[in-house]
Design an enzyme around this catalytic site. Structure first.
Site, short mmCIF file in Angstrom:
data_model
loop_
_atom_site.label_atom_id
_atom_site.label_comp_id
_atom_site.label_asym_id
_atom_site.label_seq_id
_atom_site.Cartn_x
_atom_site.Cartn_y
_atom_site.Cartn_z
CB THR A 234 -0.49 0.71 4.11
OG1 THR A 234 -0.04 2.32 5.08
CG2 THR A 234 -1.63 0.37 3.97
CD GLU B 138 -3.67 -0.11 0.78
OE1 GLU B 138 -2.83 -0.94 0.76
OE2 GLU B 138 -2.76 0.90 0.87
CE LYS C 96 7.60 11.98 -17.18
NZ LYS C 96 6.96 12.83 -17.09
P1 ADP Z 1 3.82 -2.77 1.06
O1 ADP Z 1 5.00 -3.40 -0.37
O2 ADP Z 1 3.59 -0.95 0.36
O3 ADP Z 1 4.16 -3.57 1.55
P2 ADP Z 1 1.57 -4.03 0.28
O4 ADP Z 1 2.52 -5.28 0.80
O5 ADP Z 1 0.37 -4.17 0.79
O6 ADP Z 1 2.52 -3.17 0.64
O7 ADP Z 1 2.47 -3.59 -1.77
C1 ADP Z 1 1.55 -3.62 -2.36
C2 ADP Z 1 2.35 -3.12 -3.49
O8 ADP Z 1 3.05 -4.72 -3.86
C3 ADP Z 1 1.18 -3.66 -4.82
O9 ADP Z 1 0.53 -2.29 -5.22
C4 ADP Z 1 2.48 -3.87 -6.21
O10 ADP Z 1 2.75 -2.13 -6.48
C5 ADP Z 1 3.24 -4.91 -5.02
N1 ADP Z 1 2.73 -6.18 -5.58
C6 ADP Z 1 1.75 -7.23 -4.94
N2 ADP Z 1 1.95 -8.27 -5.52
C7 ADP Z 1 2.50 -8.21 -6.91
C8 ADP Z 1 2.85 -8.80 -8.27
N3 ADP Z 1 2.16 -9.92 -8.75
N4 ADP Z 1 3.53 -7.77 -9.39
C9 ADP Z 1 3.98 -6.87 -9.02
N5 ADP Z 1 4.33 -6.20 -8.08
C10 ADP Z 1 3.23 -6.61 -6.83
#
Ligand code: ADP
Length: 546
Positions: free
Chosen positions: A183, A331, A442
């Site tokens: 991640t 994940e 917030k």
């Molecule tokens: P990182 O962005 O931390 O590198 P990830 O690729 O695993 O890691 O990101 C996952 C996150 O991306 C999700 O928890 C969510 O916040 C965001 N995300 C993924 N797809 C969407 C979507 N279609 N709309 C909004 N947020 C999204």
């Protein structure tokens, strides 16, 4: 009663075999760093992936379960690693090439990488990582850029040179690791997510469901999503399973480059994150003023990884392009949910259809989803109540590599993954992300969604990109700062944008702080780097009256 079915473990080797046997004439088309185009048939990918597997075992002595790292762009060699490393019973560890040398060194040690396969053009990255490692792995270099290799490096082509006609796949349990991804580590150290043959195969099959990615043998899929990020949504596995062609853009991800590639290859599907599609949209809109676009019939786009604004879905619709929106994370392999458009939705007015498509959708088959409040109480599916999205399923990670089995920050006591995303779910099960919990603003005790403000700002015709982060306020604690990139040749100021946004917002949500910039920093996967933005504007005080 005992079933009479055979116990055949699921394995990505079955996909490789199938591609070699039935889809040898399908191919991958790619672009090199100098933008020249190459093509490679699946018959070749099959042969070379097996040669790689054999070399890993026999020349490099890689044992089952050991990690082999890649630092690579999206290209045919990387595809061979996707299949060749698991075919050696080793673990495909794709490394995000934009991480810092310290982060790369950390995750290489954590994963126990025994061998690294890296692009020639990315060797400067490795040169910075190597001094940080006590026991550097063996390095094999992919001739992607094509220039002569610097001395002392072993070439991928030499490494895989021996024929592997008689190569036998090691027998493996389907729960053995096939790959791993870290991640991004926006909070704390990067964490390793380890996928199994079983999870990857179930995910690859699910990707072919018409309402999800709908991958079919006749498709040509442009994979802009990096292959170092969440297995490029397992699309390489789905594609070779059904014989769909792949188009891999290498390092060129600008709007004009992608449009040229989409037209030249007659891609039927393009896959990526919204920020990349925003650049493509600009190129399409600029191009269409000089000539019609030459897109394949039925060309559609898959988008996920960050929220897809309804206004962008609408602008693509003007070109007849259907945008399919999904949500997921490293994940979750990554498919978590998808926005399914049902027959009854056809009757909705267009704006409502775009709004529906901008939702994150219903959970994929085999994925359970719920939203819970801070006291772990499940929230109703009424489209209004918010809570943290939690999921579980056969391709959802239940722990992290080398981490304690139970981390209450990331997993609930009853076995669900805590995503850190705040959302509503409506009566029909459609989930809508309000924000990442750490991106919510917030203000005076009330929450403001950064996503809602970004989507609204994007509706202004002069706005190309918008990112919203919290800045400090002496009375309200936090207030939203709207960071804007304007569209080329257009002018905009804060008070005009404020006046445009205000009628659509509650008073406390109306932003007073605006910043106009040339570009917004992004992660390697094209998402806004909100942490960097927060740092950048850390000392800025909001001008909202107290
Ligand atoms: P990182 O962005 O931390 O590198 P990830 O690729 O695993 O890691 O990101 C996952 C996150 O991306 C999700 O928890 C969510 O916040 C965001 N995300 C993924 N797809 C969407 C979507 N279609 N709309 C909004 N947020 C999204």
């Amino acid at each position: 009663m005992k079933s009479t079915m055979m116990q055949v473990p699921l394995s990505t080797n079955q996909i490789l075999e199938r591609a070699g046997r039935y889809f040898g004439t399908s191919d991958v088309m790619g672009r090199r760093p100098d933008k020249s185009i190459y093509q490679r048939s699946y018959a070749e990918v099959y042969r070379r992936a097996r040669q790689l597997a054999q070399a890993l075992r026999e020349k490099a002595g890689i044992a089952p379960g050991e990690a082999v790292a890649t630092i690579s762009w999206n290209h045919a060699w990387h595809l061979e690693c996707y299949f060749g490393i698991p075919a050696a019973a080793a673990v495909l560890h794709t490394i995000n090439l934009r991480l810092t040398p310290e982060e790369i060194a950390y995750i290489m040690v954590d994963a126990g990488d025994r061998l690294l396969i890296i692009d020639d053009v990315l060797l400067p990255v490795w040169e910075k990582v190597r001094p940080l490692l006590r026991q550097p792995p063996r390095v094999v270099v992919v001739p992607f850029g094509g220039a002569a290799l610097p001395g002392g490096y072993e070439s991928f082509e030499d490494f895989i040179a021996d024929d592997a006609i008689a190569y036998q796949y090691p027998v493996q349990d389907e729960n053995e690791a096939v790959g791993m991804c870290y991640t991004s580590g926006t909070t704390g150290r990067p964490k390793g997510v380890v996928y199994s043959h079983r999870s990857m195969m179930l995910h690859a099959i699910t990707g072919c469901i018409p309402d999800i990615f709908g991958i079919a043998g006749r498709d040509k899929i442009l994979v802009v999503t990096p292959m170092f990020h969440a297995n490029a949504w397992a699309l390489p596995f789905s594609a070779l399973m059904v014989g769909a062609d792949l188009i891999l853009p290498g390092p060129h991800m600008g709007g004009d480059d992608l449009l040229e590639l989409i037209e030249r290859s007659q891609a039927t599907i393009a896959v990526g994150v919204p920020t990349i599609w925003a650049m493509l949209l600009q190129s399409m809109e600029a191009t269409v003023s000089t000539r019609p676009l030459a897109l394949a019939k039925g060309f559609r786009m898959l988008v996920g990884g960050a929220p897809m604004p309804a206004v962008m879905i609408e602008r693509f619709a003007k070109f007849g392009i259907n945008v399919v929106h999904g949500w997921g994370m490293t994940e979750t392999s990554p498919i978590g949910s998808f926005t399914i458009i049902k027959t009854k939705h056809d009757a909705l007015p267009p704006e409502q259809q775009y709004a529906l498509r901008a939702m994150q959708g219903v959970a994929a088959p085999f994925v359970d989803m719920r939203i819970t409040n801070a006291r772990s109480e499940e929230q109703p599916w009424d489209g209004v109540s918010t809570g943290e999205v939690q999921v579980r399923g056969p391709w959802i990670s239940g722990s992290y590599h080398n981490a304690p089995d139970h981390d209450p920050e990331k997993f609930t006591a009853d076995g669900w993954l805590r995503t850190g995303d705040i959302a509503t779910i409506n009566a029909e099960g459609y989930m809508r992300i309000v924000d990442r919990s750490k991106d919510l603003i917030k203000s005076g005790g009330e929450w403001i969604s950064s996503i809602e403000l970004e989507n609204l700002a994007l509706k202004h015709p002069a706005v190309a990109e918008a990112a919203v982060v919290a800045i400090a306020h002496p009375k309200w604690d936090e207030r939203p700062l709207v960071i804007v990139v304007t569209r080329p040749g257009m002018e905009l100021d804060g008070s005009t944008l404020r006046a445009f946004m205000a009628p659509h917002l509650a008073r406390f949500q109306v932003p007073d702080d605006f910043e106009f910039v040339e570009s917004i920093p992004r992660t390697a996967t094209g998402k806004f780097l909100k942490n960097t933005l927060r740092d950048l504007y850390r000392h800025r005080q909001s001008i909202t009256p107290g």
